[in-house]
Motif scaffolding. Structure first.
Motif, PDB file in Angstrom:
ATOM      1  N   THR A   1      52.597 -14.044  78.746  1.00 27.71           N
ATOM      2  CA  THR A   1      51.774 -15.243  78.798  1.00 27.71           C
ATOM      3  C   THR A   1      51.438 -15.789  77.428  1.00 27.71           C
ATOM      4  N   SER A   2      51.723 -15.063  76.378  1.00 26.41           N
ATOM      5  CA  SER A   2      51.353 -15.527  75.046  1.00 26.41           C
ATOM      6  C   SER A   2      52.556 -15.507  74.112  1.00 26.41           C
ATOM      7  N   THR A   3      53.718 -15.840  74.633  1.00 23.57           N
ATOM      8  CA  THR A   3      54.935 -15.801  73.846  1.00 23.57           C
ATOM      9  C   THR A   3      54.958 -16.985  72.891  1.00 23.57           C
ATOM     10  N   PRO A   4      55.599 -16.846  71.726  1.00 26.07           N
ATOM     11  CA  PRO A   4      55.718 -17.958  70.795  1.00 26.07           C
ATOM     12  C   PRO A   4      56.650 -19.015  71.355  1.00 26.07           C
ATOM     13  N   PRO A   5      56.679 -20.223  70.746  1.00 28.89           N
ATOM     14  CA  PRO A   5      57.589 -21.270  71.213  1.00 28.89           C
ATOM     15  C   PRO A   5      59.019 -20.749  71.277  1.00 28.89           C
ATOM     16  N   GLU A   6      59.743 -21.270  72.242  1.00 28.09           N
ATOM     17  CA  GLU A   6      61.098 -20.780  72.458  1.00 28.09           C
ATOM     18  C   GLU A   6      62.000 -21.117  71.264  1.00 28.09           C
TER      19      GLU A   6
ATOM     20  N   LEU B   1      48.406 -16.028  85.953  1.00 30.19           N
ATOM     21  CA  LEU B   1      47.256 -15.677  85.134  1.00 30.19           C
ATOM     22  C   LEU B   1      47.157 -16.563  83.900  1.00 30.19           C
ATOM     23  N   TYR B   2      48.274 -16.901  83.325  1.00 29.51           N
ATOM     24  CA  TYR B   2      48.262 -17.808  82.182  1.00 29.51           C
ATOM     25  C   TYR B   2      47.642 -19.139  82.585  1.00 29.51           C
TER      26      TYR B   2
ATOM     27  N   TYR C   1      37.605 -12.530  71.506  1.00 34.49           N
ATOM     28  CA  TYR C   1      37.418 -11.248  70.832  1.00 34.49           C
ATOM     29  C   TYR C   1      38.789 -10.745  70.395  1.00 34.49           C
ATOM     30  N   ARG C   2      38.831  -9.549  69.840  1.00 34.70           N
ATOM     31  CA  ARG C   2      40.103  -8.959  69.441  1.00 34.70           C
ATOM     32  C   ARG C   2      40.103  -7.474  69.747  1.00 34.70           C
ATOM     33  N   PHE C   3      41.149  -7.006  70.441  1.00 31.50           N
ATOM     34  CA  PHE C   3      41.414  -5.583  70.620  1.00 31.50           C
ATOM     35  C   PHE C   3      42.746  -5.269  69.934  1.00 31.50           C
ATOM     36  N   VAL C   4      43.800  -5.114  70.735  1.00 29.48           N
ATOM     37  CA  VAL C   4      45.124  -4.939  70.139  1.00 29.48           C
ATOM     38  C   VAL C   4      45.587  -6.255  69.530  1.00 29.48           C
ATOM     39  N   THR C   5      45.339  -7.355  70.237  1.00 28.77           N
ATOM     40  CA  THR C   5      45.665  -8.696  69.760  1.00 28.77           C
ATOM     41  C   THR C   5      44.467  -9.598  70.022  1.00 28.77           C
ATOM     42  N   PRO C   6      44.363 -10.734  69.346  1.00 30.74           N
ATOM     43  CA  PRO C   6      43.277 -11.674  69.636  1.00 30.74           C
ATOM     44  C   PRO C   6      43.383 -12.160  71.082  1.00 30.74           C
ATOM     45  N   ALA C   7      42.226 -12.369  71.717  1.00 41.80           N
ATOM     46  CA  ALA C   7      42.223 -12.764  73.122  1.00 41.80           C
ATOM     47  C   ALA C   7      41.094 -13.740  73.395  1.00 41.80           C
ATOM     48  N   ARG C   8      41.321 -14.584  74.385  1.00 43.94           N
ATOM     49  CA  ARG C   8      40.304 -15.479  74.922  1.00 43.94           C
ATOM     50  C   ARG C   8      40.455 -15.487  76.431  1.00 43.94           C
ATOM     51  N   VAL C   9      39.426 -15.069  77.149  1.00 42.30           N
ATOM     52  CA  VAL C   9      39.489 -15.041  78.614  1.00 42.30           C
ATOM     53  C   VAL C   9      38.340 -15.848  79.179  1.00 42.30           C
ATOM     54  N   ASN C  10      38.626 -16.576  80.257  1.00 44.11           N
ATOM     55  CA  ASN C  10      37.594 -17.415  80.863  1.00 44.11           C
ATOM     56  C   ASN C  10      36.943 -16.703  82.048  1.00 44.11           C
TER      57      ASN C  10
ATOM     58  N   ILE D   1      46.942 -10.817  78.291  1.00 49.53           N
ATOM     59  CA  ILE D   1      45.949 -11.886  78.168  1.00 49.53           C
ATOM     60  C   ILE D   1      44.627 -11.340  77.643  1.00 49.53           C
ATOM     61  N   PHE D   2      44.234 -10.152  78.097  1.00 48.32           N
ATOM     62  CA  PHE D   2      42.985  -9.544  77.651  1.00 48.32           C
ATOM     63  C   PHE D   2      43.105  -8.896  76.273  1.00 48.32           C
TER      64      PHE D   2
END
Length: 586
Positions: free
Chosen positions: A3-8, A94-95, A107-116, A475-476
């Motif tokens: 869900t958070s892949t870079p541009p193709e 989910l995306y 917040y940030r764990f393994v990677t930065p995240a934003r969840v609603n 995502i999380f």
């Protein structure tokens, strides 16, 4: 599918262009390309239909058939919108849900995240859904225990349970013969009852005596004035009787079901690790189709038996849009059971979210290609939307027929003998639905069917959860980004979730409670998903694949229905949900 892949990159675009396909146009060709809906049906026709729907029928009688049928049909419009979003964007459910406006945290764990807010509740609901699968694997274990007991205690428990169940059925047949003034049949059944009672050992006779005492005390309590001294005394007596009955059950219960559940959990983990989309699609289709045909045939054959046949008046009563009268209800609240069932029958919340993942694996979005402004993309997108809609409606027909059959069987048989499927007796109680037609062959027929639909649900739902939850972990921010990382997460969860489900059942061996609890959590999420579907429709939809006004009206009605059911259930059951969660983990 991350869900958070870079541009193709250009190479990725070239790969997508190679996979682009012209959509089929003939009905036969379209039917050959369906599949995701059948996988979803494989996860539906199990916990919802076999367990929750029959329990609702047993408690509420025929009265709430209309609510069950609405629960099957109403969600398809939201399901299609989730699929439309995937074809439009190429992204996962989910995306898209995480794009819905509203409160969110970063917040940030393994990677930065934003969840609603929607994703936060999804996380809670998913925990309940996995607990539900613990109930499912327990149900499969119970079915295997009945068919292939592994211990001497398991064989005794089967004989004990079969005898007690046959006595309850015979008691009902005596009552129904008396109601229609068939003295010969009444005498025959009384003779059968005496023979069955003569086969009871001391423990079995004590169990029968306690059950009858509970039934008689319950009737006295219902007739007593609430808050009166008599009601308080009867309530205490009833609690004592139920405690004594439970003590007998605990003393004789074997662990065969737990052994079988463990075996099946390990086998499922292995199958999911080595299997791919087509394998999962084939397994779910075969298992669901086989038992659905048996169940529908059982219901039709039941019409030839005057003791159990569903009368036209009863069927029409079920379509009268009325609720069960208090005098006819069994259980504390059949309406609450039905509303919880509403959340899990048909396409439940977890299946609505999982459907786009299977559409992606089937290739609908890939065959359409990356969205652009060319007429060719619009033509392909409209064509694959047509295939996806056909897929969704075909699966709806399958699980609606199954739901109708299970509910009517629950009302016609379990409701009439006042036998509610619960805990370790769940599978044995459900097998009673097949005895009027199949007689002595009922147990093996039902055990095959129960294994087919319950294992299909367990197998497919674990595959769904592995894919959706791997995406959710990204995502999380709990898992690294990228397609390779996502696939690694899916493989790990395919092996982990089946084993976790077994542990849940061993710790809390109450399949019906786990399934109904999950149904409540999913019903509460349905209004949230309908809000997401409306957001997809009006803010994430290309006009070239936008539906017409009639579809929009149905979508809004679907959203309204989900809001009413989920909102009322949340209002009425939130305190009990909190208590259930505490009790579940205490």
């Amino acid at each position: 599918m991350s869900t958070s892949t870079p541009p193709e990159t250009s190479s990725q675009l070239e790969e997508d262009l190679i996979r682009i396909e012209t959509p089929p146009t003939s009905l036969v060709a379209i039917l050959r390309r369906i599949g995701p809906g059948l996988i979803v049906a494989g996860s539906i026709v199990g916990s919802g239909e076999l367990i929750a729907t029959t329990k609702a029928g047993a408690e509420a009688g025929f009265w709430l058939l209309w609510l069950i049928l609405i629960g099957c049909v109403i969600k398809v419009f939201v399901q299609v919108e989730f699929g439309r979003y995937t074809i439009y964007s190429g992204q996962t459910a989910l995306y898209g849900m995480n794009e819905v406006p509203g409160p969110a945290i970063s917040y940030r764990f393994v990677t930065p995240a934003r969840v609603n807010w929607l994703m936060i509740y999804w996380f809670v609901m998913t925990a309940a859904s996995i607990a539900q699968l613990g109930g499912i694997v327990g149900g499969v274990g119970q079915a295997m225990q009945m068919g292939l007991p592994l211990t001497e205690k398991g064989r005794y428990y089967n004989e004990f349970g079969d005898l007690q169940t046959r006595i309850r059925v015979t008691e009902t047949l005596i009552t129904r013969a008396a109601d229609r003034d068939d003295r010969q049949e009444e005498a025959n059944q009384k003779e059968t009852l005496l023979q069955l009672q003569g086969r009871l050992d001391e423990q079995g006779a004590r169990y029968l005596s306690l059950r009858r005492a509970i039934q008689a005390t319950g009737k006295e309590l219902a007739a007593a004035q609430p808050e009166s001294a008599e009601a308080a005394t009867l309530t205490g007596e009833l609690a004592q009787l139920k405690g004594d009955l439970k003590a007998i059950q605990t003393d004789i219960e074997p662990i065969d079901d737990e052994i079988w559940a463990t075996i099946l959990g390990v086998v499922t983990a292995i199958l999911l690790l080595i299997g791919h989309y087509r394998f999962i699609e084939t397994i779910s289709t075969v298992l669901v189709a086989s038992f659905t045909l048996v169940t529908v045939g059982n219901l039709l054959a039941l019409q030839l038996n005057p003791d159990w046949a569903v009368t036209p008046q009863e069927f029409l009563r079920g379509l009268s849009f009325r609720f069960t009268p208090t005098t006819e209800a069994i259980g504390v609240s059949p309406l609450m059971t039905a509303l919880a069932t509403f959340g899990i029958i048909g396409v439940g919340a977890t299946e609505l979210i999982a459907y786009p993942y299977w559409c992606l694996e089937k290739g609908y979005a890939r065959f359409t290609g990356p969205r652009d402004d060319t007429p060719e993309w619009g033509h392909r997108a409209a064509g694959w939307m047509k295939v996806m809609r056909c897929d969704a409606w075909c699966s709806m027909i399958v699980y609606t027929f199954a739901t109708l059959a299970f509910y009517l069987l629950g009302a016609a048989i379990l409701g009439r003998i006042r036998l509610i499927p619960e805990s370790s007796e769940m599978i044995r109680s459900l097998s009673v639905m097949y005895e009027p037609v199949f007689g002595t062959y009922a147990p093996p027929v039902f055990l095959f069917g129960a294994f087919a639909v319950l294992y299909s649900t367990f197998f497919v739902a674990n595959a769904c959860h592995a894919r959706v939850n791997a995406d959710g972990l990204q995502i999380f921010g709990l898992l690294g980004q990228g397609e390779a990382t996502y696939r690694g997460g899916v493989r790990f969860l395919c092996g982990f979730f089946p084993l976790l489900c077994v542990v849940i059942y061993i710790v809390y061996p109450h399949p019906t409670i786990l399934v109904i609890f999950s149904g409540m959590m999913q019903a509460i999420m349905l209004p949230m998903l309908s809000a997401a579907a409306l957001y997809f429709r009006y803010f994430r939809c290309d006009k070239r694949i936008a539906p017409g006004a009639a579809w929009d009206i149905c979508l809004w009605l679907s959203a309204l229905g989900m809001l009413v059911a989920g909102g009322y259930l949340a209002y009425a059951k939130t305190p009990e949900l909190i208590k259930s969660v505490i009790g579940l983990w205490s």
